[in-house]
Design an enzyme around this catalytic site. Structure first.
Site, PDB file in Angstrom:
ATOM      1  CG  ASP A  25      -2.112   0.934   1.050  1.00 17.14           C
ATOM      2  OD1 ASP A  25      -2.442   1.278  -0.104  1.00 17.14           O
ATOM      3  OD2 ASP A  25      -2.705   1.331   2.068  1.00 17.14           O
ATOM      4  N   GLY A  28      -0.136   5.583  -4.273  1.00 19.86           N
ATOM      5  CA  GLY A  28      -0.743   6.875  -4.595  1.00 19.86           C
ATOM      6  C   GLY A  28      -0.169   7.999  -3.749  1.00 19.86           C
ATOM      7  NE  ARG A  38      -4.604   7.053  -6.740  1.00 20.30           N
ATOM      8  CZ  ARG A  38      -4.450   6.630  -5.479  1.00 20.30           C
ATOM      9  NH1 ARG A  38      -4.224   7.495  -4.517  1.00 20.30           N
ATOM     10  NH2 ARG A  38      -4.523   5.354  -5.198  1.00 20.30           N
ATOM     11  CG  HIS A  42      -0.542   2.445  -9.374  1.00 20.49           C
ATOM     12  ND1 HIS A  42      -0.685   2.053  -8.057  1.00 20.49           N
ATOM     13  CD2 HIS A  42      -1.656   3.162  -9.671  1.00 20.49           C
ATOM     14  CE1 HIS A  42      -1.848   2.509  -7.586  1.00 20.49           C
ATOM     15  NE2 HIS A  42      -2.444   3.198  -8.546  1.00 20.49           N
ATOM     16  CD1 TRP A  74     -12.929  -5.841  -8.942  1.00 21.54           C
ATOM     17  CD2 TRP A  74     -12.217  -4.907 -10.846  1.00 21.54           C
ATOM     18  NE1 TRP A  74     -12.223  -6.794  -9.652  1.00 21.54           N
ATOM     19  CE2 TRP A  74     -11.780  -6.249 -10.825  1.00 21.54           C
ATOM     20  CE3 TRP A  74     -11.882  -4.120 -11.961  1.00 21.54           C
ATOM     21  CZ2 TRP A  74     -11.030  -6.829 -11.848  1.00 21.54           C
ATOM     22  CZ3 TRP A  74     -11.134  -4.688 -12.989  1.00 21.54           C
ATOM     23  CH2 TRP A  74     -10.715  -6.031 -12.920  1.00 21.54           C
ATOM     24  NE  ARG A  76      -7.832   2.142  -5.349  1.00 20.07           N
ATOM     25  CZ  ARG A  76      -6.608   2.239  -4.857  1.00 20.07           C
ATOM     26  NH1 ARG A  76      -5.614   2.619  -5.637  1.00 20.07           N
ATOM     27  NH2 ARG A  76      -6.364   1.948  -3.597  1.00 20.07           N
ATOM     28  CG  LEU A 136       9.345 -16.797  -4.234  1.00 20.11           C
ATOM     29  CD1 LEU A 136       9.154 -16.840  -2.721  1.00 20.11           C
ATOM     30  CD2 LEU A 136       9.748 -15.383  -4.667  1.00 20.11           C
ATOM     31  CB  SER A 201      -7.531  -3.736   3.051  1.00 14.64           C
ATOM     32  OG  SER A 201      -7.235  -2.539   3.733  1.00 14.64           O
TER      33      SER A 201
HETATM   34  C1  IPE Z   1      -5.248  -2.694  -0.103  1.00 13.34           C
HETATM   35  O1  IPE Z   1      -4.984  -1.363  -0.367  1.00 13.34           O
HETATM   36  C2  IPE Z   1      -5.332  -3.441  -1.402  1.00 13.34           C
HETATM   37  C3  IPE Z   1      -4.073  -3.599  -2.107  1.00 13.34           C
HETATM   38  C4  IPE Z   1      -2.899  -3.307  -1.629  1.00 13.34           C
HETATM   39  C5  IPE Z   1      -4.172  -4.181  -3.425  1.00 13.34           C
HETATM   40  P1  IPE Z   1      -6.163  -0.290  -0.425  1.00 13.34           P
HETATM   41  O2  IPE Z   1      -5.521   1.010  -0.644  1.00 13.34           O
HETATM   42  O3  IPE Z   1      -7.182  -0.701  -1.408  1.00 13.34           O
HETATM   43  O4  IPE Z   1      -6.776  -0.431   1.036  1.00 13.34           O
HETATM   44  P2  IPE Z   1      -7.660   0.608   1.863  1.00 13.34           P
HETATM   45  O5  IPE Z   1      -8.721   1.110   0.955  1.00 13.34           O
HETATM   46  O6  IPE Z   1      -6.755   1.701   2.306  1.00 13.34           O
HETATM   47  O7  IPE Z   1      -8.175  -0.183   3.022  1.00 13.34           O
HETATM   48  C1  IPE Z   2      -1.609   0.337  -3.355  1.00 15.67           C
HETATM   49  O1  IPE Z   2      -1.424   1.705  -3.422  1.00 15.67           O
HETATM   50  C2  IPE Z   2      -1.849  -0.254  -4.721  1.00 15.67           C
HETATM   51  C3  IPE Z   2      -3.238  -0.673  -4.949  1.00 15.67           C
HETATM   52  C4  IPE Z   2      -4.196  -0.662  -4.059  1.00 15.67           C
HETATM   53  C5  IPE Z   2      -3.567  -1.131  -6.275  1.00 15.67           C
HETATM   54  P1  IPE Z   2      -2.639   2.718  -3.380  1.00 15.67           P
HETATM   55  O2  IPE Z   2      -3.024   3.040  -4.775  1.00 15.67           O
HETATM   56  O3  IPE Z   2      -3.736   2.198  -2.526  1.00 15.67           O
HETATM   57  O4  IPE Z   2      -1.947   3.966  -2.689  1.00 15.67           O
HETATM   58  P2  IPE Z   2      -2.524   4.894  -1.561  1.00 15.67           P
HETATM   59  O5  IPE Z   2      -2.956   4.004  -0.429  1.00 15.67           O
HETATM   60  O6  IPE Z   2      -3.661   5.627  -2.162  1.00 15.67           O
HETATM   61  O7  IPE Z   2      -1.390   5.755  -1.184  1.00 15.67           O
HETATM   62 MG    MG Z   3      -4.126   2.362  -0.528  1.00 15.33          MG
END
Ligand code: IPE
Ligand code: IPE
Ligand code: MG
Length: 250
Positions: A25, A28, A38, A42, A74, A76, A136, A201
């Site tokens: 996580d 973004g 953002r 990624h 999904w 987003r 692995l 999550s």
């Molecule tokens: C958890 O991250 C899912 C992934 C890392 C793929 P999110 O960014 O979606 O989680 P929340 O919304 O902060 O709980």
């Molecule tokens: C995790 O980073 C990647 C996915 C959930 C796909 P985020 O995109 O959730 O990044 P933040 O949490 O908004 O910083």
């Molecule tokens: Mg996140």
């Protein structure tokens, strides 16, 4: 036996977690912190996936499960969803030769019915091409959520019961575990979350029953192999009691 390649962080190589799961996580926030889109986070996150997979492989970890895209993701903005799906597919395709070279075997868990055909095809190709890997096992959780997985297992077990193939009174926790998408792997010993949030999550809710949890504020694009070793060394300082007393497990 101690790992001397990384003298900064001493790891007991005889007591490595067999399975590490990571909630990747903070992509973004990492991007926004430096005024980038953002999607730049990624892209950078993919580099981290490569680094951490290499390190886990080098250390001799058995299973590494990475939460790449959740059921809830999904929802987003469509442009971000499309970009992520494209990024995952192209990265996997690009990395396949190196995965094979490093004896890494790829597996994917998640709801295939929601994934674009093109992404699925490229993932399936990599899974097939790396299937002989005896190092692995890299598990990508894509279009995954624990509630989806457990609901799916419940549906399958109920169908078996309705068909008379299984007696409801004979259902055990092994029956449930055996019908999860993750049935091929042991439960995670160590769950890492980057980005600082203290939540799971919808990730591996059944499987993390006794996982050691490690949360770091570091955003995923900044997460280094040394951070992975730090998490493992923290794990190695814990006493896992599994409901017993400290005296009993000593
Ligand atoms: C958890 O991250 C899912 C992934 C890392 C793929 P999110 O960014 O979606 O989680 P929340 O919304 O902060 O709980
Ligand atoms: C995790 O980073 C990647 C996915 C959930 C796909 P985020 O995109 O959730 O990044 P933040 O949490 O908004 O910083
Ligand atoms: Mg996140």
């Amino acid at each position: 036996m101690f790992n001397t390649i990384t003298p900064d962080i001493q790891l007991d190589m005889a007591r490595l977690p067999r399975h590490i799961a990571i909630i990747m996580d903070g992509n973004g926030r990492w991007a926004q912190a430096q005024g980038l889109d953002r999607s730049a986070g990624h892209v950078q996150g993919v580099t981290t996936v490569r680094r951490i997979t290499e390190e886990a492989s080098r250390l001799g970890i058995g299973y590494l499960t990475l939460y790449a895209f959740s059921t809830e993701n999904w929802n987003r903005p469509q442009a971000e969803v499309d970009a992520l799906m494209h990024l995952i597919a192209t990265a996997i395709e690009r990395e396949t030769p190196d995965l094979i070279k490093n004896h890494v075997r790829l597996r994917v868990v998640g709801d295939r019915s929601r994934m674009p055909a093109d992404t699925l095809a490229r993932l399936d190709r990599c899974v097939a091409d790396t299937s002989a890997g005896d190092g692995l096992t890299l598990v990508l959780a894509i279009s995954y959520s624990s509630r989806w997985e457990i609901t799916d297992a419940a549906r399958r077990i109920a169908a078996m019961a309705a068909a008379g193939e299984i007696d409801p009174s004979a259902i055990t926790d092994d029956t449930v575990a055996g019908n999860l998408a993750t049935a091929f792997m042991p439960d995670p010993d160590l769950l890492i979350r980057t980005g600082g949030d203290m939540r799971v999550s919808n990730f591996l809710l059944w499987q993390i029953a006794y996982a050691e949890i490690y949360v770091t504020d570091t955003f995923w694009p900044d997460f280094q192999p040394s951070d992975l070793r730090l998490a493992i060394s923290d794990f190695q300082r814990r006493q896992r009691r599994f409901g017993l007393t400290g005296e009993q497990v000593k």
